[in-house]
Write a protein that holds these residues in place. Structure first.
Motif, PDB file in Angstrom:
ATOM      1  N   GLY A   1       0.705  -1.185  -0.311  1.00  0.00           N
ATOM      2  CA  GLY A   1       0.120  -0.389   0.286  1.00  0.00           C
ATOM      3  C   GLY A   1       1.050   1.293  -0.030  1.00  0.00           C
ATOM      4  N   ASN A   2       2.273   1.227   0.458  1.00  0.00           N
ATOM      5  CA  ASN A   2       2.884   2.444   1.121  1.00  0.00           C
ATOM      6  C   ASN A   2       4.186   1.800   0.963  1.00  0.00           C
ATOM      7  N   PRO A   3       4.446   1.388  -0.757  1.00  0.00           N
ATOM      8  CA  PRO A   3       6.044   0.994  -0.317  1.00  0.00           C
ATOM      9  C   PRO A   3       7.669   2.126  -0.364  1.00  0.00           C
ATOM     10  N   LEU A   4       7.164   3.472  -0.430  1.00  0.00           N
ATOM     11  CA  LEU A   4       7.839   3.783  -0.537  1.00  0.00           C
ATOM     12  C   LEU A   4       8.140   4.767   1.104  1.00  0.00           C
ATOM     13  N   GLY A   5       7.182   3.957   1.839  1.00  0.00           N
ATOM     14  CA  GLY A   5       7.182   4.847   3.322  1.00  0.00           C
ATOM     15  C   GLY A   5       6.615   4.326   4.576  1.00  0.00           C
ATOM     16  N   GLY A   6       5.825   3.846   4.748  1.00  0.00           N
ATOM     17  CA  GLY A   6       5.965   3.139   6.018  1.00  0.00           C
ATOM     18  C   GLY A   6       4.364   3.042   6.294  1.00  0.00           C
ATOM     19  N   SER A   7       4.362   2.107   7.302  1.00  0.00           N
ATOM     20  CA  SER A   7       3.589   2.114   8.016  1.00  0.00           C
ATOM     21  C   SER A   7       2.902   2.015   9.558  1.00  0.00           C
ATOM     22  N   LEU A   8       1.700   2.330  10.256  1.00  0.00           N
ATOM     23  CA  LEU A   8       2.001   2.195  11.223  1.00  0.00           C
ATOM     24  C   LEU A   8       0.315   1.789  12.280  1.00  0.00           C
ATOM     25  N   ASN A   9       0.446   0.969  12.495  1.00  0.00           N
ATOM     26  CA  ASN A   9      -0.351  -0.216  12.731  1.00  0.00           C
ATOM     27  C   ASN A   9      -1.126   0.164  14.292  1.00  0.00           C
ATOM     28  N   LEU A  10      -2.169   1.413  14.492  1.00  0.00           N
ATOM     29  CA  LEU A  10      -2.581   1.370  15.603  1.00  0.00           C
ATOM     30  C   LEU A  10      -4.057   1.253  16.161  1.00  0.00           C
ATOM     31  N   ALA A  11      -3.837   1.006  17.386  1.00  0.00           N
ATOM     32  CA  ALA A  11      -5.116   0.452  18.533  1.00  0.00           C
ATOM     33  C   ALA A  11      -5.391   1.811  18.905  1.00  0.00           C
ATOM     34  N   VAL A  12      -6.922   1.525  18.794  1.00  0.00           N
ATOM     35  CA  VAL A  12      -7.494   2.626  19.861  1.00  0.00           C
ATOM     36  C   VAL A  12      -9.209   2.765  20.330  1.00  0.00           C
ATOM     37  N   LEU A  13      -8.849   3.014  21.252  1.00  0.00           N
ATOM     38  CA  LEU A  13     -10.507   2.917  22.262  1.00  0.00           C
ATOM     39  C   LEU A  13     -11.510   3.677  20.602  1.00  0.00           C
ATOM     40  N   PRO A  14     -13.015   3.103  21.170  1.00  0.00           N
ATOM     41  CA  PRO A  14     -13.629   3.180  19.623  1.00  0.00           C
ATOM     42  C   PRO A  14     -14.008   5.241  20.188  1.00  0.00           C
ATOM     43  N   LEU A  15     -14.595   5.335  20.936  1.00  0.00           N
ATOM     44  CA  LEU A  15     -15.111   6.563  21.239  1.00  0.00           C
ATOM     45  C   LEU A  15     -13.866   7.282  20.716  1.00  0.00           C
ATOM     46  N   PHE A  16     -13.176   7.265  21.709  1.00  0.00           N
ATOM     47  CA  PHE A  16     -11.628   8.256  21.234  1.00  0.00           C
ATOM     48  C   PHE A  16     -10.927   8.538  19.741  1.00  0.00           C
ATOM     49  N   GLY A  17     -10.922   6.976  19.372  1.00  0.00           N
ATOM     50  CA  GLY A  17     -10.728   7.294  18.203  1.00  0.00           C
ATOM     51  C   GLY A  17     -11.775   7.741  17.286  1.00  0.00           C
ATOM     52  N   ALA A  18     -12.732   7.258  16.876  1.00  0.00           N
ATOM     53  CA  ALA A  18     -13.930   8.400  16.164  1.00  0.00           C
ATOM     54  C   ALA A  18     -14.352  10.056  16.709  1.00  0.00           C
ATOM     55  N   ARG A  19     -14.504  10.250  18.211  1.00  0.00           N
ATOM     56  CA  ARG A  19     -14.635  11.512  18.270  1.00  0.00           C
ATOM     57  C   ARG A  19     -12.652  13.143  18.514  1.00  0.00           C
ATOM     58  N   TRP A  20     -11.880  12.224  19.165  1.00  0.00           N
ATOM     59  CA  TRP A  20     -10.528  12.977  19.207  1.00  0.00           C
ATOM     60  C   TRP A  20      -9.831  12.587  18.032  1.00  0.00           C
ATOM     61  N   LEU A  21      -9.681  11.883  17.763  1.00  0.00           N
ATOM     62  CA  LEU A  21      -8.388  11.372  16.353  1.00  0.00           C
ATOM     63  C   LEU A  21      -8.968  11.443  15.265  1.00  0.00           C
ATOM     64  N   MET A  22      -9.924  11.129  14.910  1.00  0.00           N
ATOM     65  CA  MET A  22      -9.737  10.903  13.340  1.00  0.00           C
ATOM     66  C   MET A  22     -10.234  12.253  12.881  1.00  0.00           C
TER      67      MET A  22
END
Length: 284
Positions: A80-101
């Motif tokens: 998906g991104n051969p020139l960069g890198g990927s970050l696999n991040l686990a988040v709490l659902p509502l924190f992810g939806a409302r603060w991080l996203m």
């Protein structure tokens, strides 16, 4: 060999594994036999036309499955991104939806070569088995073998619909004792701690039990009860008047939000970039 073993372990059948991998049954059998010879111990019991895992084989299968999942995720991330890198991040659902996203586009604009893959988790997770580079953790600053960056403290407020507050005529925190209270599975003693911080003895507390904070917010909006909610996760509902404070007290416990990562990943460039970015973002 490992793919053949994992498929056979999962299906409990050399024939089904062969069909899944587009191999012959004898080819799968040979690969597993070679793996057993390399390991020096049998992985399967073989009885007539049936096979089933030995105890050691069952434990080995769990480890192999995790390892193959990591390899698969790494391959997909690279494609998906051969020139960069990927970050696999686990988040709490509502924190992810409302603060991080809402903030994530700024990170991706700053680091366009990094792909962020998100997964949500309510239950505790283990860096030894979960294929993630980092995770948002809510709790105490305790995580053996992990690095931790403090993101923010939490202020929990009692929220309800305007109609429910008018119906019950809440004035003080003690008025909530007799009201319908909403409880979270992940924080079963939240109301007891909220009352205790104010030197209020509520007695035995009853009410609806919910397994996600988002459901608790929606239940409060629907007038089903009073919910204890981190104030930064209910900004929209408060601004729009869908929820109001049932009482003015805000509780701050010992738990906080942290960004956690395996100590072995500390030098991973996408993670280092994310840590630097989120360290600035949390202070805005």
């Amino acid at each position: 060999m490992l793919h053949a073993f994992e498929a056979a372990a999962r299906t409990q059948s050399f024939t089904l594994a062969a069909h899944e991998l587009s191999l012959t049954q004898s080819a799968v059998s040979r690969q597993i036999r070679a793996l057993e010879e390399m390991l020096g111990a049998p992985l399967f019991h073989r009885e007539k036309q049936k096979v089933y895992l030995t105890l050691a084989g069952n434990a080995y299968a769990r480890e192999i499955r995790v390892a193959l999942a990591r390899i698969s995720n790494a391959t997909l991330g690279f494609r998906g991104n051969p020139l960069g890198g990927s970050l696999n991040l686990a988040v709490l659902p509502l924190f992810g939806a409302r603060w991080l996203m809402p903030r994530l586009p700024a990170f991706l604009a700053q680091y366009p070569d990094i792909t962020v893959n998100l997964t949500t988790r309510l239950a505790p997770f283990d860096f030894g088995t979960d294929a993630v580079d980092a995770a948002v953790h809510f709790g105490l600053r305790e995580w053996p073998g992990a690095g931790l960056d403090l993101l923010m403290r939490e202020r929990t407020v009692a929220l309800c619909s305007p109609a429910l507050k008018a119906e019950w005529k809440f004035s003080t925190s003690a008025d909530l004792i007799a009201a319908p209270l909403l409880h979270l599975v992940s924080r079963p003693d939240a109301w007891e701690r909220w009352f205790a911080a104010q030197n209020i003895a509520p007695g035995e507390i009853h009410g609806m039990l919910l397994d996600q904070l988002s459901l608790s917010i929606e239940a409060a909006r629907a007038g089903l009860g009073v919910a204890l909610v981190p104030d930064f996760l209910a900004v929209a509902e408060l601004a729009q008047g869908h929820l109001v404070e049932a009482a003015t007290f805000a509780y701050e416990g010992a738990e906080s939000y942290y960004l956690a990562w395996p100590e072995t990943h500390g030098g991973y460039p996408p993670l280092a970039a994310f840590r630097a970015w989120i360290g600035q973002e949390k202070d805005l």
